[in-house]
Motif scaffolding. Structure first.
Motif, mmCIF file in Angstrom:
data_model
loop_
_atom_site.group_PDB
_atom_site.id
_atom_site.type_symbol
_atom_site.label_atom_id
_atom_site.label_comp_id
_atom_site.label_asym_id
_atom_site.label_seq_id
_atom_site.Cartn_x
_atom_site.Cartn_y
_atom_site.Cartn_z
ATOM 1 N N PRO B 28 6.991 -3.600 -23.492
ATOM 2 C CA PRO B 28 5.553 -3.393 -23.232
ATOM 3 C C PRO B 28 5.349 -2.695 -21.893
ATOM 4 O O PRO B 28 6.160 -2.834 -20.972
ATOM 5 C CB PRO B 28 4.996 -4.814 -23.215
ATOM 6 N N THR B 29 4.255 -1.948 -21.785
ATOM 7 C CA THR B 29 4.043 -1.109 -20.600
ATOM 8 C C THR B 29 3.187 -1.795 -19.530
ATOM 9 O O THR B 29 2.900 -1.187 -18.495
ATOM 10 C CB THR B 29 3.362 0.214 -21.004
ATOM 11 N N SER B 30 2.763 -3.038 -19.778
ATOM 12 C CA SER B 30 1.963 -3.754 -18.772
ATOM 13 C C SER B 30 2.719 -3.808 -17.446
ATOM 14 O O SER B 30 3.883 -4.201 -17.414
ATOM 15 C CB SER B 30 1.671 -5.181 -19.257
ATOM 16 N N GLY B 31 2.071 -3.383 -16.363
ATOM 17 C CA GLY B 31 2.709 -3.415 -15.048
ATOM 18 C C GLY B 31 3.572 -2.201 -14.752
ATOM 19 O O GLY B 31 3.947 -1.973 -13.611
ATOM 20 N N ALA B 32 3.895 -1.385 -15.767
ATOM 21 C CA ALA B 32 4.699 -0.175 -15.517
ATOM 22 C C ALA B 32 3.808 0.888 -14.883
ATOM 23 O O ALA B 32 2.614 0.977 -15.187
ATOM 24 C CB ALA B 32 5.284 0.341 -16.822
ATOM 25 N N ALA B 33 4.398 1.692 -13.994
ATOM 26 C CA ALA B 33 3.646 2.779 -13.349
ATOM 27 C C ALA B 33 2.269 2.308 -12.891
ATOM 28 O O ALA B 33 1.248 2.770 -13.391
ATOM 29 C CB ALA B 33 3.528 3.978 -14.296
ATOM 30 N N PRO B 34 2.235 1.373 -11.942
ATOM 31 C CA PRO B 34 0.950 0.783 -11.552
ATOM 32 C C PRO B 34 -0.050 1.848 -11.084
ATOM 33 O O PRO B 34 0.337 2.851 -10.492
ATOM 34 C CB PRO B 34 1.312 -0.139 -10.383
ATOM 35 N N ASP B 35 -1.325 1.597 -11.345
ATOM 36 C CA ASP B 35 -2.416 2.492 -10.953
ATOM 37 C C ASP B 35 -2.422 3.813 -11.707
ATOM 38 O O ASP B 35 -3.145 4.741 -11.353
ATOM 39 C CB ASP B 35 -2.410 2.764 -9.436
ATOM 40 N N ILE B 36 -1.584 3.909 -12.750
ATOM 41 C CA ILE B 36 -1.625 5.081 -13.625
ATOM 42 C C ILE B 36 -2.337 4.684 -14.917
ATOM 43 O O ILE B 36 -2.169 3.572 -15.414
ATOM 44 C CB ILE B 36 -0.189 5.576 -13.932
ATOM 45 N N VAL B 37 -3.145 5.604 -15.441
ATOM 46 C CA VAL B 37 -3.939 5.308 -16.633
ATOM 47 C C VAL B 37 -3.038 5.220 -17.866
ATOM 48 O O VAL B 37 -2.274 6.141 -18.151
ATOM 49 C CB VAL B 37 -5.016 6.401 -16.846
ATOM 50 N N GLN B 38 -3.130 4.096 -18.584
ATOM 51 C CA GLN B 38 -2.450 3.943 -19.858
ATOM 52 C C GLN B 38 -3.504 3.997 -20.969
ATOM 53 O O GLN B 38 -4.657 3.650 -20.747
ATOM 54 C CB GLN B 38 -1.702 2.609 -19.911
ATOM 55 N N THR B 39 -3.098 4.440 -22.159
ATOM 56 C CA THR B 39 -4.096 4.581 -23.229
ATOM 57 C C THR B 39 -3.632 3.956 -24.541
ATOM 58 O O THR B 39 -2.436 3.871 -24.820
ATOM 59 C CB THR B 39 -4.428 6.065 -23.527
ATOM 60 N N ASN B 40 -4.606 3.536 -25.332
ATOM 61 C CA ASN B 40 -4.419 3.252 -26.742
ATOM 62 C C ASN B 40 -4.205 4.571 -27.476
ATOM 63 O O ASN B 40 -4.700 5.614 -27.038
ATOM 64 C CB ASN B 40 -5.675 2.577 -27.308
ATOM 65 N N VAL B 41 -3.491 4.518 -28.602
ATOM 66 C CA VAL B 41 -3.219 5.716 -29.391
ATOM 67 C C VAL B 41 -3.687 5.485 -30.825
ATOM 68 O O VAL B 41 -3.392 4.434 -31.419
ATOM 69 C CB VAL B 41 -1.699 6.029 -29.400
ATOM 70 N N ALA B 42 -4.450 6.434 -31.366
ATOM 71 C CA ALA B 42 -4.839 6.396 -32.785
ATOM 72 C C ALA B 42 -4.657 7.796 -33.342
ATOM 73 O O ALA B 42 -5.223 8.752 -32.814
ATOM 74 C CB ALA B 42 -6.279 5.943 -32.945
ATOM 75 N N ILE B 43 -3.832 7.910 -34.360
ATOM 76 C CA ILE B 43 -3.521 9.213 -34.970
ATOM 77 C C ILE B 43 -3.999 9.174 -36.414
ATOM 78 O O ILE B 43 -3.632 8.277 -37.169
ATOM 79 C CB ILE B 43 -2.004 9.505 -34.899
ATOM 80 N N LEU B 44 -4.849 10.160 -36.764
ATOM 81 C CA LEU B 44 -5.485 10.182 -38.087
ATOM 82 C C LEU B 44 -5.435 11.597 -38.671
ATOM 83 O O LEU B 44 -5.401 12.579 -37.926
ATOM 84 C CB LEU B 44 -6.961 9.775 -37.962
#
Lengths: 268, 268
Positions: B28-44
């Motif tokens: 899991p990416t929680s805590g990785a690269a702090p202060d960098i924006v992480q996003t949800n991904v939805a591909i349709l």
């Protein structure tokens, strides 16, 4: 119907829309239904709609989306319940392949089931905020317009849509510059914070006395500073440049008036 | 490749993406690269993309769009230059007609030229802001999750997409409630201000001890107040309920890490 000039400052958004629909209201909407959100209108065939919406998403400052009406939908259910986009704008422009072909007060004859309507934020909302915060806007409530310039700031392209950002220019007294940043930052849904402060040449504007659209304005004093905001002319110019088979917009100054209050768009 | 647990707090966004691509990073990416924006991904598939994007535009609090990659585009040019959406998420989920069929670490085998990728804001950004403003989040940096609930707040539908809003719940000390509103209001691009403060029953939540997703949390003191924010699970749940022929998402907690800084998303 005979178009007459009326006292518009006591009208509600719905009043303006119904009077536009009946033909009674046939004038620019500046100052009408004060503190109510007015929008730019861009109507495009559905096959261009996804990429135009992506263009707006990528360029939220010049292209703030207030509402999208899906293909064939004529009512702005969320921002103006009971409205009809085919009749409730006082004056429209119809373009075919980028060429102006008509300027009607009703577009029922042009309507098709595949047309998607974009309501895009307009600067009236944030101009109210500037005025309330002590910035004088000499053109406000007159028949003159703000000065607009093409810049060397490129928008982020999407599909066939792309090109330079158009900005509005306002002179702001030096001691009001910070306040003007704060006041407009509250409204990201209607262009938000300025894109540039100071020397016009830094964003590719050579001569402030020669705007690309609207009217040039002199500073009120030597202490005035140039401030530039992203302009809602950008998405229209960009869409037009792609020469869509059909595109319908409001006539400049003749906006769609919603039921939303300016403060509904404030983030804080 | 063998997945190992690594110290992720010193990694950049690009580091996380490249290590995900090579298979080194599989956590899991929680805590990785702090202060960098992480996003949800939805591909349709593209035939659903316009209406899904309109759904997001109508519901910006649960569905804040960070970037849209047009049909077939694999690089998030604006938020993560050089990225490849087919390989740079540590773990994906593949759904056919709403049923989970695979949980791969690479989706090249599923890729098609008509797939549109939506990167949607995730709460990590605004959780950093809450923590910096003195709100304790007991699950943060652990293997537990925030508590999430379906509500009686309906989203504004678009095409086949619609349904109840999902919210996250956090206990906030009474004297920090105003600060928590202010701190999260700065980030409208990642859920923004809360949607409700106080009695859960008022938004249709009957029992805080039984979240629909994630883990329940007890208050730290009798002075703690319930605060609710719109949750990024909403668009995924809504898309899934429409049972698209193909939909690919990140696995919960295994987010796409961009190059944007949290502060890039702040409006003021």
């Amino acid at each position: 119907m005979i178009a007459t000039t009326m006292d518009t400052t006591t009208m509600s958004g719905k009043d303006v829309r119904m009077a536009s629909r009946s033909g009674e209201f046939a004038q620019p909407t500046s100052g009408a239904a004060p503190d109510i959100v007015q929008t730019n209108v861009a109507i495009l065939p559905k096959d261009l709609a996804f990429e135009f919406l992506v263009f707006c998403q990528r360029n939220p400052k010049p292209c703030p989306v207030i509402e999208v009406l899906e293909a064939g939908q004529t009512e702005a259910v969320l921002s103006a319940p009971g409205s009809d986009i085919r009749s409730d704008v006082p004056q429209y422009r119809v373009y075919r392949h980028g060429e102006l072909v008509d300027e009607p007060s009703d577009i029922s004859d042009y309507w098709r089931g595949d047309l998607v309507t974009f309501l895009l934020g307009c600067s009236f909302t944030f101009e109210h905020a500037l005025i309330r915060n002590g910035v004088h806007l000499p053109y406000y409530g007159t028949d003159k317009n703000v000065a607009m310039y093409k810049t060397n700031i490129m928008t982020a392209a999407a599909g066939p849509f792309g090109g330079p950002m158009v900005v509005t220019h306002r002179w702001v007294p030096r001691e009001r510059v910070v306040r003007a940043v704060q006041a407009t930052s509250r409204f990201p849904a209607v262009h938000g914070a300025p894109v540039h402060i100071g020397d016009p040449a830094e964003i590719g504007i050579e001569d402030l006395s020669k705007p690309d659209f609207g009217d040039a304005w002199d500073p009120q004093s030597d202490d005035d500073v140039s401030m530039f905001w992203a302009c809602g002319v950008t998405p229209q110019a960009v869409a037009m440049a792609s020469k869509p088979e059909l595109m319908i917009t409001h006539s400049p100054g003749y906006m769609f008036v919603t039921d939303m209050h300016d403060e509904d768009l404030a983030v804080m």
